[in-house]
Design an enzyme around this catalytic site. Structure first.
Site, short mmCIF file in Angstrom:
data_model
loop_
_atom_site.label_atom_id
_atom_site.label_comp_id
_atom_site.label_asym_id
_atom_site.label_seq_id
_atom_site.Cartn_x
_atom_site.Cartn_y
_atom_site.Cartn_z
N THR A 130 -4.97 -2.22 4.45
CA THR A 130 -5.10 -2.53 5.88
C THR A 130 -4.59 -1.39 6.76
O THR A 130 -3.73 -0.61 6.33
CB THR A 130 -4.29 -3.80 6.18
N LYS A 159 1.94 -4.71 1.97
CA LYS A 159 0.70 -3.96 1.70
C LYS A 159 1.01 -2.46 1.56
O LYS A 159 0.45 -1.78 0.71
CB LYS A 159 -0.33 -4.18 2.84
#
Ligand code: NAD
Ligand code: DAU
Length: 347
Positions: A130, A159
């Site tokens: 992301t 992430k």
């Protein structure tokens, strides 16, 4: 090729699975998903009987299951999407994000390293990440592939950590990898905890539209099928060890986006113009709320020839039509545990 796609029953994963199953009949696509609250096999009803598709129910945090599955099916390549994906949930339960997003990813890396140890040719670990790993932008500037990581939420920190592990396995064990970092997706099958589907659902049922803070936060929106197409292109033509940023060149302040959505919904629902806007309610801000995300997608466009295929107005209109035509899908999701989540989150 045997290709493992993780998280294929979720929002983006289901679009990636469908595209790969339909476009590449010579590949066998294995969709491995734990079917958490966000996973839904209804998303893949149209392709579930294709002969080149197999669903495997399982959890990426369970290493013995992952290891035996890799040995059984001898995957050649992996597209890894399985994750806890909602920032608000990461604020109330950070450990769930560490468990799935970090440990789950490392389990997949270890199983790949083990399976491919004698022959790395034509192998690939494709990691879907992301733009939130880059942190928050001020009013100007764009995230490029060389922007330093600076995550602010437990979700983006998990992430970012998973991205670092993928890169570290590339450096340390020569594991062939590609990472792509994408902006906010929207489209059919989007779980109604995220801004656009939540607001579509609330407009349909005349419920308040909870805008966080002053609504002046900015996101860069991309139609989900264009993200799936970018993954397909980078998966086939990208260079090993590279990162590709993917985005829509399409920035919107939340409040402007919500007003556009209200206008389109009034038209489609035959309501008076302005009816849906009256539902806008400013609520307490998200803690650590990132001000602005904006992606520079020049590299994937110029090196690999990808570009978005729909404008935001077209994509949003298609998305609203899909939700209006699939209200059973929405009702199935918003009954049961969703109600509990919603009342705790928006009390
Ligand atoms: P999603 O929440 O809709 O789907 C996640 C899927 O992963 C679900 O099917 C769920 O059942 C599965 N899953 C979760 N934990 C699992 C586990 N422990 N084991 C196996 N399966 C598990 O998410 P999404 O929005 O489709 O995002 C997919 C990926 O893309 C994520 O890695 C996310 O970080 C990334 N991403 C999302 C966006 C976005 O705007 N939604 C943008 C950029 C990147
Ligand atoms: O940028 C990519 C990321 O986009 C992905 O990595 C995440 O998985 C995905 O969830 C998304 O994160 P955001 O936090 O940007 O998306 P969300 O839809 O939750 O929120 C979008 C904006 O809308 C954000 O500024 C917060 C605001 N918002 C959101 C909700 C759910 C509201 O004002 N009200 C709401 O009820």
């Amino acid at each position: 090729m045997n290709i493992l796609i993780t998280g294929g029953a979720g929002f983006i994963g289901s679009h990636v699975v469908r595209r790969m199953v339909k476009n590449y009949p010579k590949y066998h696509i294995y969709n491995l998903d734990a079917l958490t609250y966000a996973g839904n096999l209804e998303n893949l009803k149209d392709i579930e009987n294709f002969s080149n598709y197999t669903f495997l129910k399982g959890n990426i945090t369970d290493y013995s299951f992952i290891d035996s599955t890799f040995k059984n099916y001898k995957f050649d390549r992996i597209i890894h999407l399985a994750a806890e994906s909602h920032v608000d949930r990461s604020i109330t339960d950070p450990l769930a994000f560490v468990t799935t997003n970090v440990i789950g990813t490392v389990n997949l890396l270890n199983a790949s390293k083990e399976l491919w140890k004698d022959d790395l040719s034509n192998k690939l670990f494709y990691h879907v990440s992301t733009d939130e790993v880059y942190g928050s932008l001020a009013a100007t500037g764009l995230f490029t592939e060389t922007t330093s990581y600076d995550p602010n939420s437990p979700y983006s920190a998990s992430k970012a950590s998973s991205d670092h592990f993928v890169r570290a396995y590339g450096e340390t064990y020569d594991l062939p990898f590609i990472i792509s970092n994408c902006s906010n997706n929207y489209g059919p099958n989007h779980f109604p905890e995220k801004l656009i589907p939540l607001f579509i659902n609330n407009i349909i049922s005349n419920k308040p539209l909870p805008v966080y803070g002053d609504g002046n936060y900015t996101r860069d929106w991309l139609f989900v099928e264009d993200h799936a197409k970018a993954i397909d292109i980078a998966f086939h033509n990208g260079n090993r060890g590279e990162t590709y940023n993917i985005g829509g060149f399409n920035e919107w302040k939340n409040i402007d986006l919500v007003k556009l959505l209200c206008k389109l919904m009034d038209k489609k629902l035959n309501r008076n113009l302005g009816d849906s806007e009256k539902l806008i309610t400013y609520v307490k801000d998200r803690p650590g709320h990132d001000l602005r995300y904006a992606i520079d997608a020049t590299k994937i466009s110029s090196e690999l020839g990808w570009k978005p295929s729909v404008t935001f107005e077209e994509g949003l209109s298609k998305t609203i039509d899909w939700f209006l035509e699939n209200q059973d899908w929405l009702n199935n999701i918003t009954s049961g545990s969703y109600k509990e989540y919603y009342s705790k989150m928006y009390k």
